[in-house]
Design an enzyme around this catalytic site. Structure first.
Site, mmCIF file in Angstrom:
data_model
loop_
_atom_site.group_PDB
_atom_site.id
_atom_site.type_symbol
_atom_site.label_atom_id
_atom_site.label_comp_id
_atom_site.label_asym_id
_atom_site.label_seq_id
_atom_site.Cartn_x
_atom_site.Cartn_y
_atom_site.Cartn_z
ATOM 1 N N LYS A 33 -0.219 6.145 0.524
ATOM 2 C CA LYS A 33 0.885 5.187 0.779
ATOM 3 C C LYS A 33 2.201 5.649 0.195
ATOM 4 O O LYS A 33 3.266 5.439 0.777
ATOM 5 C CB LYS A 33 0.532 3.800 0.250
ATOM 6 N N GLU A 84 -4.417 4.205 8.388
ATOM 7 C CA GLU A 84 -4.919 2.843 8.186
ATOM 8 C C GLU A 84 -5.256 2.552 6.727
ATOM 9 O O GLU A 84 -5.015 1.447 6.217
ATOM 10 C CB GLU A 84 -6.178 2.630 9.049
ATOM 11 N N GLY A 122 -6.485 -0.960 1.887
ATOM 12 C CA GLY A 122 -7.805 -0.315 1.905
ATOM 13 C C GLY A 122 -8.609 -0.537 3.165
ATOM 14 O O GLY A 122 -8.339 0.066 4.204
ATOM 15 N N ASP A 173 3.044 0.291 -6.364
ATOM 16 C CA ASP A 173 2.063 0.508 -5.302
ATOM 17 C C ASP A 173 2.266 -0.513 -4.174
ATOM 18 O O ASP A 173 2.296 -0.161 -2.991
ATOM 19 C CB ASP A 173 0.662 0.392 -5.917
ATOM 20 N N LYS A 184 3.405 -0.079 -0.116
ATOM 21 C CA LYS A 184 2.651 -0.669 0.994
ATOM 22 C C LYS A 184 3.527 -1.614 1.812
ATOM 23 O O LYS A 184 3.451 -1.654 3.040
ATOM 24 C CB LYS A 184 1.419 -1.402 0.446
#
Ligand code: HSE
Length: 453
Positions: A118, A142, A147, A214, A218
């Site tokens: 990512k 994906e 996840g 993080d 995303k």
């Protein structure tokens, strides 16, 4: 764009889809386990077996799970890139710099790429997708967001006829795990983080989990796919969960809320007109108070969830494991199957990597964080002296922030003064808190957490 991947290759791959794996940690090992355990059903769906040809790792001599074929291990990434028989490069090594070099090199050599990275996609996705399109290969990702939840496919394919109005998600399992454990077990932040690391949810550097980095990566990816806009991580105001205390969790509960680590992306229409040019994007990553009876409040442990509001669809929630070896491996291998299907019919780019054609991506202005309006949870620690509550209320009032509920907690000094405001502009709340922190009986900086409905 649909094009031919080359007749010779199409003929070849009918025998098998040949894969080079870069990285063999938690996710890489999960991929190998899944490929071993589901080989038959994958071949039945795809029409050809998936064949791991090479595995590149940092240290080929370290101990590995029994599922890892040691004879395929090597530290030689160049040999993998130069291997003309490899159709798909799967990158699960993580990090941006070296992983970016390898992904670029693979795309330049005309290899399809599947990645779970990512950070790489959020920072260099535009360049990499453009390169993939120029080289007539697929770049799928994906597993990079949430996840095992097929959120990328949903945004890219299932919602191809809709327009996303808003998207709110819990997309970092580690921070959801920490806040959930603090709430349900009374665990300390540090113990809960250690458990998340032991379970394999956390990043190699868990700072990115707890500081929101993080989730920011995303969200940048999700917003790009949801709105067809170029969104960079630097566009997303980001706060982590580090400052949330057990007290905040308890006080939020008294108001009827749960604190969750949220990532939010929504379209905000200009006040004067619903025209396209007045649309802005409200992008945020931060812990938030969500109502106890809301769907997001009920998402436990390391589970992720994304709540989408489609203009035609209405509300829709996808929830499931957002981290962990096998759910993440499942998403990676499903991408491999997708690319394999393309290879077998000599196609690529049938579904654009970012849901919208690259030449149609827009630049949508980002709403200034100070313009955001919501209710706020405020907590300030004060010496319990006469007049302190009145002084705080006075500052809030002067800054157009109206208090909806307020209580004082604790008998020893300092005590917590905890408030829930009516909807207020973030800029006004920030200004008020600066003045409150400077008041005589206030002993530490105030805590402010947005309320998200
Ligand atoms: N560290 C990430 C998380 C792993 O906790 O969600 C999945 O991206």
């Amino acid at each position: 764009m649909v094009g031919c991947a080359g007749a010779a290759r199409v003929g070849d791959v009918a025998q098998s889809i040949r894969i080079g794996l870069i990285g063999c940690g938690v996710v890489g090992t999960g991929i190998l386990r899944l490929l071993r355990d589901h080989a038959g059903s994958i071949e039945s769906r795809l029409g050809a077996p998936l064949d791991i040809r090479r595995i590149v790792v940092r240290d080929a001599s370290s101990a590995r799970d029994e599922v890892v074929p040691r004879n395929l291990l090597s530290t030689d990434a160049q040999a993998l890139l130069d291997d003309s028989e490899i159709d798909i490069v799967v990158e699960v090594m993580g990090g941006v710099s070296r992983a970016g070099e390898l992904v670029r090199a693979a795309l330049e050599r005309g290899k399809h790429v599947v990645t779970a990275n990512k950070a790489l996609l959020a920072e260099q996705g535009d360049e990499l997708v453009t390169l993939a399109e120029a080289r007539s290969v697929d770049l799928y990702f994906e597993a990079a967001v949430a996840g095992g939840i097929p959120i990328i496919r949903v945004l890219r394919e299932a919602l191809a006829s809709d327009q996303v109005v808003a998207l709110r998600g819990i997309v970092n399992g580690t921070s959801n795990y920490i806040l959930s454990r603090m709430q349900s077990e009374g665990s300390s932040f540090e113990d809960a983080l250690r458990e998340a690391q032991a379970a394999g949810y956390a990043e190699a550097d868990p700072t990115l989990d707890v500081n929101g980095g993080d989730a920011c990566h995303k969200l940048a990816i999700l917003a790009t796919l949801a709105f067809g806009a170029r969104v960079q991580p630097t566009d997303v105001p980001t706060e982590g969960i580090e400052s949330i205390t057990a007290g905040d969790i308890e006080f939020a509960k008294r108001f009827g809320f749960v604190i969750k680590p949220l990532a939010v992306a929504r379209q905000v229409l200009g006040a004067s007109s619903p025209e396209q040019h007045s649309t802005k994007l409200d992008l945020r990553v931060h812990p938030a108070l969500v109502p106890q009876d809301s769907v997001l409040a009920s998402i436990p442990g390391a589970i992720n969830a994304v709540h989408i509001e489609g203009a035609m669809l209405g509300p829709c929630v996808l929830s499931g494991p957002g981290a962990g070896a096998l759910p993440t491996a499942m998403s990676v291998v499903s991408d491999i199957v997708d690319v394999g299907r393309n290879l077998l019919i000599g196609a690529h780019g049938r579904v654009p990597s970012r849901a919208f054609r690259g030449d149609r991506l827009k630049t949508i202005p980002i709403q200034d964080a100070g313009d955001h309006r919501s209710r706020f949870y405020l907590r300030t620690m004060v010496r319990d002296e006469p007049g302190v509550l009145a002084a705080i209320a006075n500052v809030l009032g002067k800054n157009h922030v109206s208090i909806e509920q307020m209580f004082q907690d604790g008998s020893d000094t300092p005590v917590a003064v905890v408030m829930l405001t009516h909807e207020a502009r973030e800029r006004d709340v920030t200004a008020a808190l600066k003045q409150i922190d400077a008041l005589a009986n206030v002993v530490s900086a105030a805590q402010a957490i947005r309320v998200e409905h």
